[in-house]
Scaffold this motif. Structure first.
Motif, PDB file in Angstrom:
ATOM      1  N   LEU A  68       0.760  -0.634  -0.422  1.00 47.07           N
ATOM      2  CA  LEU A  68       0.498   0.072   0.086  1.00 47.07           C
ATOM      3  C   LEU A  68       0.899   1.651   0.045  1.00 47.07           C
ATOM      4  N   LEU A  69       1.538   1.545   1.117  1.00 45.91           N
ATOM      5  CA  LEU A  69       2.702   2.361   1.316  1.00 45.91           C
ATOM      6  C   LEU A  69       3.324   2.565  -0.231  1.00 45.91           C
ATOM      7  N   TRP A  70       3.687   1.241  -1.423  1.00 46.84           N
ATOM      8  CA  TRP A  70       4.746   1.629  -2.869  1.00 46.84           C
ATOM      9  C   TRP A  70       3.425   1.748  -3.939  1.00 46.84           C
ATOM     10  N   ALA A  71       2.498   1.542  -3.746  1.00 48.60           N
ATOM     11  CA  ALA A  71       1.148   2.061  -4.328  1.00 48.60           C
ATOM     12  C   ALA A  71       1.074   3.557  -4.284  1.00 48.60           C
ATOM     13  N   PHE A  72       1.683   4.692  -3.063  1.00 51.65           N
ATOM     14  CA  PHE A  72       1.207   5.447  -2.484  1.00 51.65           C
ATOM     15  C   PHE A  72       2.205   6.126  -3.067  1.00 51.65           C
ATOM     16  N   ALA A  73       3.623   6.349  -3.657  1.00 45.80           N
ATOM     17  CA  ALA A  73       4.787   6.084  -3.750  1.00 45.80           C
ATOM     18  C   ALA A  73       4.887   6.045  -4.743  1.00 45.80           C
ATOM     19  N   CYS A  74       3.786   5.592  -5.872  1.00 43.46           N
ATOM     20  CA  CYS A  74       4.018   5.475  -7.220  1.00 43.46           C
ATOM     21  C   CYS A  74       2.274   6.125  -7.479  1.00 43.46           C
ATOM     22  N   PHE A  75       1.369   7.101  -6.298  1.00 43.68           N
ATOM     23  CA  PHE A  75       0.713   7.606  -7.360  1.00 43.68           C
ATOM     24  C   PHE A  75       1.702   8.735  -6.918  1.00 43.68           C
ATOM     25  N   VAL A  76       2.126   9.218  -5.908  1.00 48.36           N
ATOM     26  CA  VAL A  76       3.256  10.596  -5.849  1.00 48.36           C
ATOM     27  C   VAL A  76       3.938  10.793  -6.794  1.00 48.36           C
ATOM     28  N   TYR A  77       4.336   9.715  -7.479  1.00 50.60           N
ATOM     29  CA  TYR A  77       6.144  10.251  -8.371  1.00 50.60           C
ATOM     30  C   TYR A  77       4.763  10.317  -9.556  1.00 50.60           C
ATOM     31  N   GLY A  78       4.127   9.305 -10.233  1.00 52.27           N
ATOM     32  CA  GLY A  78       3.378   9.538 -11.105  1.00 52.27           C
ATOM     33  C   GLY A  78       2.575  11.163 -11.259  1.00 52.27           C
TER      34      GLY A  78
END
Ligand code: ST9
Ligand code: ZN
Ligand code: ZN
Length: 326
Positions: A68-78
Motif C-alpha cells: 500500500l505504501l508502494w502504491a502511494f509512492a507510485c501515485f505521488v511520483y506519477g
C-alpha cells in the motif's frame, strides 16, 4: 519554506505572453456542431481499467502494508511527473529544471501514462488559450462527463486540432528529454506504469503477483487519472472565483488535495505562469514543496511568481467578491 523566502522574479503577465494565455478574441464558428464520433476501443479499455480498479479496492485488506505504501509512492511520483513535470514545467514554463530533474520528471510522467509530454502540453496550451470553447479539448461547457473522461472516448472537435496546429511548440521540440520520451513512449509506459509497479512488491517483500498488479498498478493508475481529470471537470464547475469571476475555472479544495496542489484553478487560469498555481505557498501544495526543494538542491531555478500587488489589483478588478487573504 515560507512563501516570502522564495527568491523568484516577480513578472508582469504582459512581459510573459505565452501560448498558455487566454485568447479573448477567439470566437467559435457558427452553425451546427460536428457529430460526436465514439472511439469504442477507448470506451472498452477505460471501462475495463475502472472495473479492475474497483476490484483492486476490495483486495486492499489482503495486501501487505508495504504494498500500500508502494502504491502511494507510485501515485505521488506519477503525480509529480504530471504536476511538477508536464504541467508546471513543460506546459507553462513556470520554472527551469536541470537535465537530471527533467529526466526524473519524464520517467514519473511515463508512470502516470497520460499521453506523452509533447501531446499533453500541446493539449493543455490549447485548453488555456481557448478555454471553454470548441477549441478546448475538454471543454467543460459540454458537461461533467465530457470534461472528466468523455473527451478521451471520442474524436476531437476539429477546432482543437486546427487551433493546436497553430500553437508555438518550439520549446518542446528543442527539449531532448521531451522528444526522447515521445520516441520511446510506449516502451516507457509498459515499464514504468505496468512492469515496475507490479514487479517491485513481488521481489522486494513477496507480495502476490495478483495483488501487485491490481493495487499499485491498476488501482493506482486509475486514481491518478481521476485525480487529474477532476481538475478539468470539478474545478471548472464547483468553487469560488476570487480572482476572475468572468471565467469558468474555480478554487476547489477537494481537487487541490487530490491533485497535490492543482485545484486552485481560478488562480491558475488567471495567472498561468505562476510556478505555484496558488498564492498560498506550501498550503495543500505538495508540488510547490517539491519544486522549492529542487531549487534548494540546485536542480531547479527561475520560479515565476505573481506580486501580491498584482493579485490584489486583479481581485478588485475581476474577482467575484469571495477573496480571502489566507
Ligand atoms: C489523459 C490525459 O488522461 C489527461 C490530461 C488532463 C489534463 C489536465 C489539466 C489540469 C491541470 C493539471 C493537473 C494535474 C493533476 C495531477 C494529479 C495527479 C496526482 N493540437 O489525438 P488524435 C492532431 S490520457 C494540434 O488521434 P482524434 C494529432 O497530432 C489517458 N494537433 O485525435 C494527429 O495528427 P497527425 C490515456 C492535434 O483522432 C491528429 O490530430 N490515454 C491536437 O480526434 C489526430 O490526433 C488515452 O486514453 C492538438 N491539440 O482522437 C488516449 N490534438 O495524424 C486518449 C490532436 O498529423 N487519446 N492533434 O499526427 C486518444 O485515443 C485520441 O487522442 C482521441 C482523439 C480518441 C481522444
Ligand atoms: Zn495549466
Ligand atoms: Zn483548466
Amino acid at each position: 519554506m515560507p512563501d516570502s523566502d522564495v527568491k523568484a522574479p516577480v513578472l508582469q503577465p504582459q512581459l510573459e505572453a505565452m501560448e498558455d494565455e487566454f485568447d479573448p478574441l477567439y470566437k467559435e464558428k457558427p452553425g451546427p456542431k460536428p457529430p460526436m464520433k465514439i472511439v469504442w476501443r477507448n470506451v472498452i479499455l477505460m471501462s475495463l481499467l475502472h472495473i479492475a480498479a474497483v476490484y483492486g479496492l476490495f483486495l486492499i485488506p489482503s495486501a501487505h502494508p508495504l504494498t500500500l505504501l508502494w502504491a502511494f509512492a507510485c501515485f505521488v511520483y506519477g503525480g509529480l511527473g504530471i504536476t511538477a513535470g508536464v504541467h508546471r514545467l513543460w506546459s507553462h514554463r513556470s520554472y527551469k529544471a536541470t537535465l537530471p530533474l527533467r529526466i526524473f520528471l519524464a520517467i514519473g510522467n511515463s508512470m502516470a501514462f497520460q499521453n506523452d509530454i509533447y501531446e499533453w502540453s500541446r493539449d493543455h496550451r490549447v485548453h488555456h488559450k481557448y478555454s471553454e470553447t470548441d477549441a478546448d479539448p475538454h471543454n467543460s461547457n459540454r458537461g461533467f462527463f465530457f470534461s472528466h473522461v468523455g473527451w478521451l472516448l471520442v474524436r476531437k472537435h476539429p477546432e482543437v486540432i486546427e487551433r493546436g496546429r497553430k500553437l508555438e511548440l518550439t520549446d518542446l521540440k528543442a527539449d531532448k528529454v521531451v522528444m526522447f520520451q515521445r520516441r520511446f513512449y510506449k516502451l516507457s509506459v509498459v515499464l514504468m506504469c505496468f512492469v515496475v509497479p507490479t514487479v517491485v512488491p513481488c521481489y522486494m517483500w513477496g507480495e502476490s503477483l495478483w495483488i501487485a498488479y491490481f493495487i499499485p498498478t491498476l488501482l493506482r493508475y486509475a486514481l491518478g487519472l481521476n485525480s487529474t481529470w477532476l481538475v478539468n471537470s470539478a474545478a471548472h464547475m464547483w468553487g469560488n472565483r476570487p480572482y476572475d469571476g468572468n471565467i469558468g475555472p474555480r478554487e476547489n479544495r477537494f481537487v487541490t488535495f487530490s491533485a497535490i496542489g492543482e485545484g486552485y484553478h481560478n488562480y491558475h487560469h488567471t495567472f498561468p505562469y505562476d510556478y505555484s498555481t496558488s498564492e498560498y505557498g506550501w498550503k495543500l501544495n505538495l508540488t510547490t514543496i517539491f519544486v522549492d526543494t529542487m531549487c534548494f538542491l540546485g536542480l531547479a531555478s527561475n520560479r515565476k511568481r505573481v506580486s501580491k500587488e498584482l493579485i490584489l489589483a486583479r481581485v478588485k478588478r475581476t474577482g467575484d467578491g469571495s477573496y480571502r487573504s489566507g
